[in-house]
Structures are given as C-alpha cells and as structure tokens.
Design a protein around this motif. Structure first.
Motif, PDB file in Angstrom:
ATOM      1  N   PRO A 356       0.829  -1.217   0.000  1.00 56.39           N
ATOM      2  CA  PRO A 356       0.000   0.000   0.000  1.00 56.39           C
ATOM      3  C   PRO A 356       0.859   1.260   0.000  1.00 56.39           C
ATOM      4  O   PRO A 356       1.995   1.257   0.485  1.00 56.39           O
ATOM      5  CB  PRO A 356      -0.812  -0.122   1.292  1.00 56.39           C
ATOM      6  CG  PRO A 356      -0.804  -1.574   1.624  1.00 56.39           C
ATOM      7  CD  PRO A 356       0.511  -2.112   1.134  1.00 56.39           C
ATOM      8  N   ALA A 358       0.662   3.819   1.768  1.00 59.48           N
ATOM      9  CA  ALA A 358       1.014   4.258   3.124  1.00 59.48           C
ATOM     10  C   ALA A 358       2.279   3.552   3.615  1.00 59.48           C
ATOM     11  O   ALA A 358       3.148   4.184   4.241  1.00 59.48           O
ATOM     12  CB  ALA A 358      -0.151   3.990   4.075  1.00 59.48           C
ATOM     13  N   GLU A 359       2.410   2.257   3.359  1.00 58.25           N
ATOM     14  CA  GLU A 359       3.606   1.532   3.809  1.00 58.25           C
ATOM     15  C   GLU A 359       4.839   1.993   3.039  1.00 58.25           C
ATOM     16  O   GLU A 359       5.920   2.176   3.625  1.00 58.25           O
ATOM     17  CB  GLU A 359       3.406   0.024   3.628  1.00 58.25           C
ATOM     18  CG  GLU A 359       2.359  -0.572   4.552  1.00 58.25           C
ATOM     19  CD  GLU A 359       2.296  -2.076   4.432  1.00 58.25           C
ATOM     20  OE1 GLU A 359       3.260  -2.681   3.920  1.00 58.25           O
ATOM     21  OE2 GLU A 359       1.273  -2.668   4.846  1.00 58.25           O
ATOM     22  N   GLY A 361       5.172   4.923   1.742  1.00 57.91           N
ATOM     23  CA  GLY A 361       5.425   6.285   2.200  1.00 57.91           C
ATOM     24  C   GLY A 361       6.163   6.331   3.520  1.00 57.91           C
ATOM     25  O   GLY A 361       7.050   7.172   3.723  1.00 57.91           O
ATOM     26  N   GLN A 362       5.819   5.434   4.443  1.00 58.84           N
ATOM     27  CA  GLN A 362       6.524   5.404   5.725  1.00 58.84           C
ATOM     28  C   GLN A 362       7.992   5.051   5.532  1.00 58.84           C
ATOM     29  O   GLN A 362       8.876   5.637   6.176  1.00 58.84           O
ATOM     30  CB  GLN A 362       5.844   4.394   6.646  1.00 58.84           C
ATOM     31  CG  GLN A 362       4.467   4.834   7.123  1.00 58.84           C
ATOM     32  CD  GLN A 362       3.770   3.754   7.935  1.00 58.84           C
ATOM     33  OE1 GLN A 362       4.263   2.633   8.051  1.00 58.84           O
ATOM     34  NE2 GLN A 362       2.607   4.084   8.488  1.00 58.84           N
ATOM     35  N   ARG A 365       9.692   8.097   3.823  1.00 54.99           N
ATOM     36  CA  ARG A 365       9.805   9.213   4.756  1.00 54.99           C
ATOM     37  C   ARG A 365      11.028   9.035   5.650  1.00 54.99           C
ATOM     38  O   ARG A 365      11.789   9.981   5.874  1.00 54.99           O
ATOM     39  CB  ARG A 365       8.547   9.321   5.609  1.00 54.99           C
ATOM     40  CG  ARG A 365       8.655  10.350   6.730  1.00 54.99           C
ATOM     41  CD  ARG A 365       7.404  10.338   7.583  1.00 54.99           C
ATOM     42  NE  ARG A 365       6.284  10.958   6.876  1.00 54.99           N
ATOM     43  CZ  ARG A 365       5.025  10.914   7.305  1.00 54.99           C
ATOM     44  NH1 ARG A 365       4.742  10.251   8.419  1.00 54.99           N
ATOM     45  NH2 ARG A 365       4.064  11.501   6.627  1.00 54.99           N
ATOM     46  N   ILE A 416       0.905  13.283  -3.063  1.00 58.65           N
ATOM     47  CA  ILE A 416       1.429  12.141  -2.302  1.00 58.65           C
ATOM     48  C   ILE A 416       2.820  12.452  -1.767  1.00 58.65           C
ATOM     49  O   ILE A 416       3.135  12.186  -0.600  1.00 58.65           O
ATOM     50  CB  ILE A 416       1.455  10.878  -3.198  1.00 58.65           C
ATOM     51  CG1 ILE A 416       0.027  10.475  -3.589  1.00 58.65           C
ATOM     52  CG2 ILE A 416       2.166   9.734  -2.487  1.00 58.65           C
ATOM     53  CD1 ILE A 416      -0.038   9.312  -4.560  1.00 58.65           C
ATOM     54  N   HIS A 419       2.765  14.894   1.067  1.00 59.69           N
ATOM     55  CA  HIS A 419       2.246  14.328   2.315  1.00 59.69           C
ATOM     56  C   HIS A 419       3.276  13.449   3.001  1.00 59.69           C
ATOM     57  O   HIS A 419       3.421  13.505   4.249  1.00 59.69           O
ATOM     58  CB  HIS A 419       0.985  13.510   2.030  1.00 59.69           C
ATOM     59  CG  HIS A 419       0.423  12.842   3.256  1.00 59.69           C
ATOM     60  ND1 HIS A 419      -0.269  13.526   4.236  1.00 59.69           N
ATOM     61  CD2 HIS A 419       0.468  11.534   3.671  1.00 59.69           C
ATOM     62  CE1 HIS A 419      -0.622  12.685   5.193  1.00 59.69           C
ATOM     63  NE2 HIS A 419      -0.193  11.465   4.880  1.00 59.69           N
ATOM     64  N   TRP A 420       4.022  12.641   2.243  1.00 53.94           N
ATOM     65  CA  TRP A 420       4.880  11.624   2.834  1.00 53.94           C
ATOM     66  C   TRP A 420       6.342  12.016   2.939  1.00 53.94           C
ATOM     67  O   TRP A 420       7.029  11.596   3.878  1.00 53.94           O
ATOM     68  CB  TRP A 420       4.766  10.310   2.052  1.00 53.94           C
ATOM     69  CG  TRP A 420       3.462   9.619   2.245  1.00 53.94           C
ATOM     70  CD1 TRP A 420       2.433   9.525   1.346  1.00 53.94           C
ATOM     71  CD2 TRP A 420       3.032   8.928   3.425  1.00 53.94           C
ATOM     72  NE1 TRP A 420       1.392   8.822   1.876  1.00 53.94           N
ATOM     73  CE2 TRP A 420       1.726   8.439   3.163  1.00 53.94           C
ATOM     74  CE3 TRP A 420       3.591   8.686   4.664  1.00 53.94           C
ATOM     75  CZ2 TRP A 420       1.003   7.716   4.104  1.00 53.94           C
ATOM     76  CZ3 TRP A 420       2.883   7.952   5.604  1.00 53.94           C
ATOM     77  CH2 TRP A 420       1.601   7.480   5.323  1.00 53.94           C
TER      78      TRP A 420
END
Length: 446
Positions: A356, A358-359, A361-362, A365, A416, A419-420
């Motif tokens: 995903p 989000a994963e 992106g983490q 980051r 995106i 945000h990340w």
C-alpha cells in the motif's frame, strides 16, 4: 557503574605511562552486562548462535549471572563471527561480521571499561567511533582548519583494506602499553582468533579484525593511535616548515599543508611509517591537490582550471565563496554517495512495489529524513532537495508500473510526495559555530 571507572579515568589522565591491572571485574559486573545488553540493537541480525535480543531477555537475569560467572572463572568462549556483505558506493562489497549476542554484550562492556583509559590518550584530531564525537565534528574540523590556517595543499588519503590488514601481534603489543590485566588481554585475543563462519566454512586469520563487532572500532583506534597519530604529532613538530592540520575518522584521514614540499615529504614518510605495521595507502584514493583560500587565484595565474575537489565522509569539499566574496569550504553531497543511495531506494521500491502507498510512504519518509539529518549542512540545500525530488520520481515510476492500464498523473503524485516526504531544511550550523571538541593539543585540529 560510572563512579567505578572514575578512578581509572583520573589515573589514566594523570599518569600517561601507567598500566592497569584488575580490569576484568569491571567487565563482568552484572550491572554493566545488563546495561550492555540494553544498548544492543534490538532488531539486529542474529549471529551463528541464532540467539535474538528478545529471546535472550526472557530469562535475562539468569543468563547474565551465568555469563558473569563464566567470565570470572575463564569459562567464556566467544563464537565465530557470521560473515555478511553490504554494497559499497564503488560497486564492491564490504564484508561485515555479525557476532553472537553474548559476544556483543561482553564486547560492549569491555569497550566501556577500556574507553575510561584510552579516551584520555587519544588525540584531538581522531574522531571515528569515539564517545561525544561524530562524523560532523570531523567535517567541521576540516572546514575550520582549512579556513583558519594557512592551508594551500590537501593530502586526501585512505588506508587500503585497513580492518583486514591489522597485525594481531602489533595490536596486542599496543594494548599491553596500558592494559596489564592478562585476563583482559586474553579476552581480546579470543575475539581476534574466534574465526569467521561463511557458508558453513570456518576460517581463521593472523590479520585483521572483523568489522561489525562493538570492539573493532576501539581496536582500530588503538592501532592507529600508536601507528599513526602519535607519529603525526612528532613529524609535525620536528619536520614541518609551515602549518599542518590533520583530521582522522577511523581509516579515512585528511591532512592540510601550507607548503607543497611539506606535503610531499609527509606523504612519503607516512607511507613508510604505515608499512612498518603492515598497512599501506590506497593508491587510487590517495592524492595531493592544491586547495585553500589562494588556490583559485594561483591556478588562474598559471592558466590552470579551478581547484580540484576531494571527498571526505560522504561530502565533496570545494573551494567556494560567501555572498561577500570571502573564501569558504563548500561541502556538497558526494555524487557517488547520492547515486548509490538512489540505487538502493530503487531496488527496495521494486521489492515493495505492491505494498500500500502508506507503507511505501513510511519507508521513504524515513529514508528522506535520515538523508537530511546527515547531509543538510549549510550551502548543501540544493543537493538535499534534489535527493527528495529523485526519490519522488522513483516512487512515481514504481507506482505507475503497478498497473498496465492506469497512469498516475503527476498532479496527484505531487500531493502524495508532499504528504509523505518531508521537505528538506538545513539542520546543522556552520562549522565554526559548532566546533567544540575536547583535545589534548593546542588547537582543534591537533
């Protein structure tokens, strides 16, 4: 535990020739072993024993009491180091060792005790793997040294395969200059001769110390303290005609000279000195360049191009100018280091392609933030921003490859990324504002 070592520190500071006996009981103290266990990286790879940090901690007190008893009666036996390889910026592989968990604990406890002695001996221009010192302190020392001293020539040097060519006999002789506890010396010998396990094959060597163990950086600093640092101090006082600065971080070091003949004589002399202890300068990574506040004008008068640059600790150092036209040492991210990191990100994104956003992106980051914490020095903002942009570009390419029919528009990708990926900001002060280093010489580079 700290008070138990205060007497050692005071004696080591006041009596340079003192030898210390009765050190082992400081190492096998359960409180010190417990603190060493808590300092071990919890998610680190397991050694040949397969023991993990969490598994060992399920019966921590029993395990530490048993370990302390084995150390006290001489029953402790280190296990072979597991060999792994990591990529280097030049495309080659760097061998690293993964010690067993108990070996990590005992090595950390030993380093804490021995640091009480050797931190009083090590010279101010030695920065690698020392308490209270960092790579940025070494970088600051180079910049301030070139700016404040009459430096016109830089000898950028690297010791070839240093950790693989340390001679054990010399290392033990150096340690015995200060350590008279035969049990501690025997403990260090056990680690040196424990061997390396690679693909099921155990090998032993009379040379080198395995990178990856907690004890290896301290042993390397002890070796170079006697083989290099003390000799440099003597050479500078006896043979140099002009200013000389030296900054060493582990086996990477930089020397600056006012006169070229000093630099050339030093290069020949240091090669001979290191050769006496089984070391040699890397022929491709050691070079003498004209560098300093007068280098640009001197080269222009001779019809030559702008001054060369040199790399040190991931930064390319250039002869730059402030907005007012004054000389400064400009430090920008090394191109090799930048390309190597982007390649690593590209490879990891391929592995994470179907995770995903989000994963992903983490992960990115953390990569961008970590890059910025190290490289966001004054006047390097453009390179840090370029790294963030390139990471975003690689991420966009990865997301587009997840589908053969849909394309992710850049308008959405910008949101995106915003945000990340954290925006870069300079998080380090100018070198002359932060250079606060405890030394035993007269200057911050001595």
């Amino acid at each position: 535990m700290g008070s138990a070592l205060d007497g050692i520190r005071q004696t080591a500071r006041g009596r340079r020739g003192a030898k210390f006996a009765g050190l082992l009981h400081h190492i096998y103290a359960v409180e010190r072993l417990r603190a060493a266990y808590l300092a071990v990286q919890r998610d680190a790879a397991a050694g040949v024993d397969g023991q993990t940090w969490g598994g060992y901690g399920q019966a921590l007190e029993e395990n530490l009491l048993d370990l302390s008893d084995r150390l006290a009666r001489g029953g402790y036996r280190p296990q072979p180091v597991k060999r792994v390889y990591i990529d280097k910026t030049d495309g080659s592989k760097r061998p690293l060792g993964v010690p067993a968990l108990e070996d990590k604990i005992v090595q950390r406890a030993t380093v804490e005790v021995l640091n009480a002695i050797y931190e009083q001996d090590f010279l101010g221009f030695s920065y690698g793997f020392r308490p209270g010192k960092s790579a940025h302190n070494a970088l600051d020392a180079v910049a301030v040294g070139v700016w404040s001293k009459r430096v016109n020539w830089i000898l950028d040097a690297d010791i070839s395969k240093f950790f693989d060519t340390i001679e054990h006999d010399w290392l033990i002789k150096f340690i015995e200059h200060r350590v008279a506890d035969a049990r501690v010396v025997r403990l260090i010998k056990k680690w040196l001769y424990a061997g390396v396990l690679e693909e099921g094959r155990l090998t032993h060597s009379e040379l080198g110390t395995v990178q990856g163990g907690s004890i290896s950086p301290l042993l390397a600093n002890i070796y170079l303290h006697y083989a290099f640092d003390l000799w440099v101090e003597q050479w500078r006082g006896r043979h140099a005609r002009g200013d000389v600065i030296v900054v060493r971080y582990a086996d990477d070091w930089v020397a600056g000279f006012q006169y070229r003949d000093d630099a050339e004589r030093f290069e020949r002399a240091v090669a001979q000195r290191l050769g006496q202890f089984g070391l040699k300068l890397h022929p491709e990574k050691t070079r003498l360049i004209e560098f300093g506040r007068y280098a640009r004008e001197s080269r222009r008068r001779r019809g030559q191009s702008k001054p060369d640059t040199f790399d040190f600790l991931g930064f390319t150092h250039c002869c730059g100018k402030t907005r007012k036209g004054k000389f400064m040492v400009l430090r920008i991210t090394s191109g090799k280091r930048l390309r190597a990191k982007l390649l690593a990100v590209k490879t990891e994104l391929r592995r994470r392609m179907h995770q995903p956003i989000a994963e992903q992106g983490q992960y990115l980051r953390a990569v961008v933030a970590g890059h910025g914490r190290y490289f966001a020095v004054p006047c390097n903002g453009a390179r840090v921003q370029a790294f963030r942009f390139q990471v975003g570009r690689l991420w966009h390419r990865t997301l587009c490859r997840r589908s053969q029919t849909k394309h992710l528009p850049w308008k959405r990708m910008h949101k995106i990324v915003a945000h990340w990926l954290p925006s870069p900001r300079i998080c380090h002060p100018y070198p002359n504002q932060r250079l606060i280093v405890t030394t035993q010489g007269r200057s911050r580079m001595r």
